[in-house]
Write a protein that holds these residues in place. Structure first.
Motif, short mmCIF file in Angstrom:
data_model
loop_
_atom_site.label_atom_id
_atom_site.label_comp_id
_atom_site.label_asym_id
_atom_site.label_seq_id
_atom_site.Cartn_x
_atom_site.Cartn_y
_atom_site.Cartn_z
N LEU A 416 75.05 87.42 2.54
CA LEU A 416 75.11 88.49 1.54
C LEU A 416 73.74 89.14 1.45
O LEU A 416 72.73 88.47 1.18
CB LEU A 416 75.51 87.92 0.18
N LEU A 417 73.69 90.45 1.69
CA LEU A 417 72.44 91.19 1.68
C LEU A 417 72.47 92.30 0.65
O LEU A 417 73.50 92.98 0.49
CB LEU A 417 72.16 91.80 3.06
N ALA A 418 71.35 92.50 -0.02
CA ALA A 418 71.15 93.66 -0.89
C ALA A 418 69.84 94.30 -0.46
O ALA A 418 68.79 93.66 -0.48
CB ALA A 418 71.08 93.24 -2.35
N ILE A 419 69.90 95.55 -0.04
CA ILE A 419 68.73 96.20 0.53
C ILE A 419 68.56 97.61 -0.02
O ILE A 419 69.54 98.36 -0.18
CB ILE A 419 68.81 96.21 2.08
N LEU A 420 67.32 97.93 -0.33
CA LEU A 420 66.94 99.28 -0.76
C LEU A 420 66.07 99.92 0.31
O LEU A 420 65.30 99.23 0.98
CB LEU A 420 66.08 99.22 -2.03
N ASP A 421 66.17 101.24 0.44
CA ASP A 421 65.12 101.95 1.18
C ASP A 421 64.87 103.27 0.51
O ASP A 421 65.72 103.79 -0.25
CB ASP A 421 65.45 102.09 2.67
N TRP A 422 63.68 103.82 0.73
CA TRP A 422 63.25 105.01 0.01
C TRP A 422 62.26 105.79 0.87
O TRP A 422 61.62 105.22 1.76
CB TRP A 422 62.59 104.60 -1.31
N PRO A 423 62.12 107.09 0.63
CA PRO A 423 61.11 107.87 1.37
C PRO A 423 59.71 107.40 1.00
O PRO A 423 59.45 107.03 -0.15
CB PRO A 423 61.36 109.32 0.92
N VAL A 424 58.82 107.41 1.97
CA VAL A 424 57.51 106.79 1.77
C VAL A 424 56.68 107.51 0.71
O VAL A 424 55.74 106.92 0.17
CB VAL A 424 56.72 106.76 3.09
N GLU A 425 57.03 108.74 0.36
CA GLU A 425 56.17 109.46 -0.57
C GLU A 425 56.38 109.07 -2.03
O GLU A 425 55.63 109.51 -2.91
CB GLU A 425 56.37 110.98 -0.41
#
Length: 496
Positions: A416-425
């Motif tokens: 089970l994975l929970a992952i966020l990603d976002w723009p570097v700025e």
């Protein structure tokens, strides 16, 4: 050949050999102009003498990169753009001898040491600040022996390199789900993938490794030679050295598989996840199926499943058609695919453009309580992408005894994975805090975690996670790395 060109090139070579007799003619020269500030593994500031650093540079067939030098910034970067570290030195190793020289230097100077293959450690363990990074990027090759069904894979190779070469012969082994992942990092921690249910983990298909230990010696480890070390590297992560070559057992498989993803509206998420929970419980080993929720700014949110069916073609409809009936699809990309293309389908075109944070844990099934917790806390946000998924395990993975390799989690049916990603700025602090809070509601439904996904765990949590294999791993760490030179990993700490 034109005689004049031959004379000119020969003269140039002779001059180069007389001026730089200690270097190969094609080697890139590194000139060290000053002492280098660095840190030890314990974080103590040290100064590396210019002459010692120059000796290291001169010993390499590859390149030694220093801050400010050409290619340094590209070499230091890793997948997670939020990780912005600056090694004091980067040894780009072109072979096992280079790796041994770099390890010897790190040990002699007591340096903090990181090892980078594909740079996919989201927590940044493949790089460091003010230490030495061993960069295996130049160490990439795959040779296939189709008669013996063996792949010989250099330690810096990417999964896509291996898939590309082996599939040419109608042969495969378990190799993750993203083609630009490093073979070394994925394999040493266990090695999940679309074929793990059918053929076992990557470590279950490793026949032997060549590994440079903390003493700088190159050893061959297999069931017959250095068997204890061979046991340890199959699931013990990077704790025992730098693998410069893997030997993988290969399996015959048709190139065409049934694969792809299917998506459903968020309004049907509960029903889709309930279907998924029931369906995967009886799935054959030939079927790999992930399921979860996702949200991405500008694209909306929804439930989805992703499949790879590598079984008999006359049985495909039996297993694929029910998936399409789980709800009313808003997207259906499941179809006949080239396996190598499917392996690339999750690749990121600009893999170092976004920051990321993740939590994960194994489960023995998909319970209604876990589904309820996922749905209750799932929060789309205009600044971040969010994914929660059950990655499929089970099958052949569970039929290997927990003590047979260092990887102890043979009970796992899912990760089970929970992952966020976002723009570097943007500043991710609030988003990371949110995911930690969300994960606190999901973690009770898990048992143990994948060492390759480890982010921030205490030493007590890490020790406990190796389960019954921990004591044996500590004994082997005492033998092969008593000084804990290889510590930037899910660390097995020596007890001496």
């Amino acid at each position: 050949m034109d005689r004049r060109r031959f004379v000119q090139s020969t003269l140039a070579a002779a001059i180069a050999a007389s001026v730089f007799p200690h270097r190969g003619l094609l080697a890139a020269l590194t000139r060290v102009d000053a002492d280098v500030n660095a840190v030890t593994g314990d974080g103590v500031e040290v100064t590396l003498k210019r002459t010692a650093v120059q000796e290291l540079a001169d010993s390499l067939r590859g390149r030694l990169l220093l801050p400010g030098s050409e290619a340094y910034d590209d070499a230091r970067r890793v997948l997670n753009a939020e990780i912005d570290k600056h090694p004091a030195l980067i040894a780009q190793c072109a072979g096992a001898a280079d790796v041994a020289n770099a390890v010897d230097f790190a040990r002699a100077e007591n340096l903090l040491l990181a090892v980078k293959c594909g740079g996919h450690s989201l927590s940044g363990k493949s790089t460091c600040d003010k230490g030495l990074m061993i960069d295996l990027t130049p160490l990439r090759s795959v040779r296939v022996d189709p008669r013996r069904r063996i792949a010989y894979v250099s330690g810096g190779s990417l999964l896509g390199h291996m898939d590309h070469e082996t599939m040419e012969y109608g042969l495969v082994t378990t190799a993750g789900t993203v083609s630009h992942t490093g073979v070394g990092g994925l394999t040493l921690g266990g090695g999940f993938g679309r074929l793990a249910r059918k053929f076992g983990l990557a470590i279950d298909n490793v026949r032997a490794v060549d590994i440079v230990g903390a003493d700088g010696k190159l050893r061959h480890a297999s069931a017959e030679e250095n068997p204890e070390l061979f046991w340890a590297v199959r699931g013990g992560g990077g704790n025992f050295g730098v693998v410069t070559n893997f030997e993988f057992h290969l399996h015959p498989m048709e190139r065409q598989v049934i694969g792809g993803a299917i998506a459903f509206p968020m309004s049907e998420a509960r029903e889709v996840m309930k279907f998924f929970a029931d369906y995967v419980a009886d799935a054959p080993d030939d079927l790999y199926i992930d399921g979860g929720l996702s949200s991405r700014p500008g694209e909306g949110e929804g439930a989805w499943m992703s499949v790879c069916y590598a079984g008999p073609k006359n049985q495909a409809n039996k297993w694929i058609d029910p998936i399409r009936q789980a709800g009313k699809p808003v997207f259906d990309g499941i179809g006949v695919m080239d396996y190598v293309a499917l392996q690339k389908s999750s690749d990121v075109s600009d893999p170092r453009a976004r920051g990321a944070y993740m939590k994960s844990g194994f489960t023995t099934g998909v319970t209604q309580e876990a589904i309820d917790a996922i749905l209750a806390g799932f929060e789309p946000h205009p600044e971040r992408a969010l994914g929660v998924a059950f990655a499929h395990v089970g099958g052949a993975v569970t039929r290997v005894p927990a003590e047979a390799t260092a990887f102890p989690h043979r009970y796992a049916q899912h990760d089970l994975l929970a992952i966020l990603d976002w723009p570097v700025e943007i500043d991710p602090e609030d988003h990371i805090a949110w995911l930690k809070s969300y994960w606190a509601t999901l973690e009770p439904h898990t048992r143990g975690f994948y060492v390759n996904d480890a982010f921030v765990q205490s030493q007590q949590q890490i020790d406990k996670n190796y389960l019954q294999n921990h004591a044996r791993l500590v004994e082997l760490k005492n033998k092969y790395d008593p000084g804990n030179l290889f510590r930037l990993n899910t660390n097995v700490r020596p007890s001496i």
